[in-house]
Design an enzyme around this catalytic site. Structure first.
Site, PDB file in Angstrom:
ATOM      1  N   GLU A 174      41.850  48.690  42.598  1.00 40.48           N
ATOM      2  CA  GLU A 174      40.899  48.318  41.551  1.00 40.48           C
ATOM      3  C   GLU A 174      40.445  49.473  40.668  1.00 40.48           C
ATOM      4  OE1 GLU A 174      40.477  44.980  44.591  1.00 40.48           O
ATOM      5  OE2 GLU A 174      40.874  47.136  44.611  1.00 40.48           O
ATOM      6  N   GLY A 207      42.363  41.680  45.795  1.00 37.25           N
ATOM      7  CA  GLY A 207      41.816  40.477  46.412  1.00 37.25           C
ATOM      8  C   GLY A 207      42.663  39.936  47.536  1.00 37.25           C
ATOM      9  N   GLU A 250      41.658  41.933  50.488  1.00 37.15           N
ATOM     10  CA  GLU A 250      40.296  41.507  50.820  1.00 37.15           C
ATOM     11  C   GLU A 250      40.294  40.160  51.535  1.00 37.15           C
ATOM     12  OE1 GLU A 250      37.400  43.518  47.541  1.00 37.15           O
ATOM     13  OE2 GLU A 250      39.013  42.275  46.729  1.00 37.15           O
TER      14      GLU A 250
END
Length: 259
Positions: free
Chosen positions: A134, A111, A114
């Site tokens: 992930e 994240g 991201e």
């Protein structure tokens, strides 16, 4: 009350710092909500011309999501988690009209990467490492990683990064086009501030329309050229356009108000 982030305004630049150093600035639900509020406030602030987002400490920008919050989720809850994250933070940041620079000061994983990719561009410190790990947890990137990474580095490199769950160095990220610049960590915020100072001299209205036009080219079913034409026309109705063209003809520096 905000606990997990710090927001500081100075000379037209708002710096948002994710402040969970003991958790390597991992994104939990509260932090995502607080970031949403901070980005929203900065975008609405007429005095803020550029936003810089970074992590506290010297180890991490954001070392991922807080896995403990969703390790027991089922399919429905997992999908809702991703959808809410897009709405509150990742898509939200990408579509802000105020330019957002990610100052990647260490690990940007999952994240964290991201979030950096949702920003309009990225500058990394020399010690930064980036990746989407992930699949090593039995899940895929859910906050835009499978979409934004191929846009930035190409399909093949994105596939390799995602499938190996490995990390790349700052220099590799620079070679891939994932970041725009790599600088010593001690110079990171100063360097980003220098870029921000160059940006803030220009028309906020025009920059906002440029962001919309560039983003449109990456949206399925949207004609980016038509969006550009529309945005170009809208600029002609702004005070910034009048000021910019007048200043050019008068051979002086423009003083833009963002109107």
């Amino acid at each position: 009350m905000i606990f997990n982030i710090l927001s500081e305004f100075q000379d037209g630049i708002t710096t948002i710092t994710i402040n969970r150093p003991t958790k390597l600035n991992a994104l939990n639900r509260d932090t995502i909500n607080e970031l949403h509020r901070a980005f929203k406030a900065a975008d609405k602030d007429k005095e803020t011309r550029v936003i810089i987002v970074t992590g506290s400490g010297e180890k991490a920008f954001v070392a991922g999501a807080d896995i403990s919050e969703f390790s027991n989720f089922d399919e429905s809850k997992g999908a809702k988690l991703a959808a809410k994250g897009h709405e509150l933070l990742f898509d939200f940041v990408q579509n802000l009209s105020t330019p957002v620079i990610a100052a990647v000061n260490g690990f940007a994983l999952g994240g964290g990467l991201e979030l950096a990719m949702a920003c309009h561009f990225r500058v990394a410190s020399e010690n930064a490492k980036m990746g989407l790990p992930e699949v090593s947890l039995g899940v895929i990137p859910g906050y835009g990683g499978t979409q934004r990474l191929p846009q930035l580095v190409g399909k093949g490199r994105a596939m390799e990064m995602i499938m190996t769950a490995g990390m790349i160095t700052a220099e590799q990220a620079l070679n891939y086009g994932l970041v725009n610049h790599v600088v010593p960590q001690s110079e990171l915020l100063t360097f980003c501030g220098g870029i921000a100072n160059r940006i803030k001299k220009n028309s906020p209205k025009a920059i906002g329309e440029a962001i919309k036009s560039v983003n449109a080219g990456f949206k399925s079913g949207v004609n980016g050229y038509k969006k550009e034409i529309k945005g170009f026309g809208k600029c002609f109705g702004t005070e910034d356009f009048t000021e910019g063209t007048t200043a050019f003809l008068e051979k002086r520096k423009a003083e833009f108000t963002g109107n």
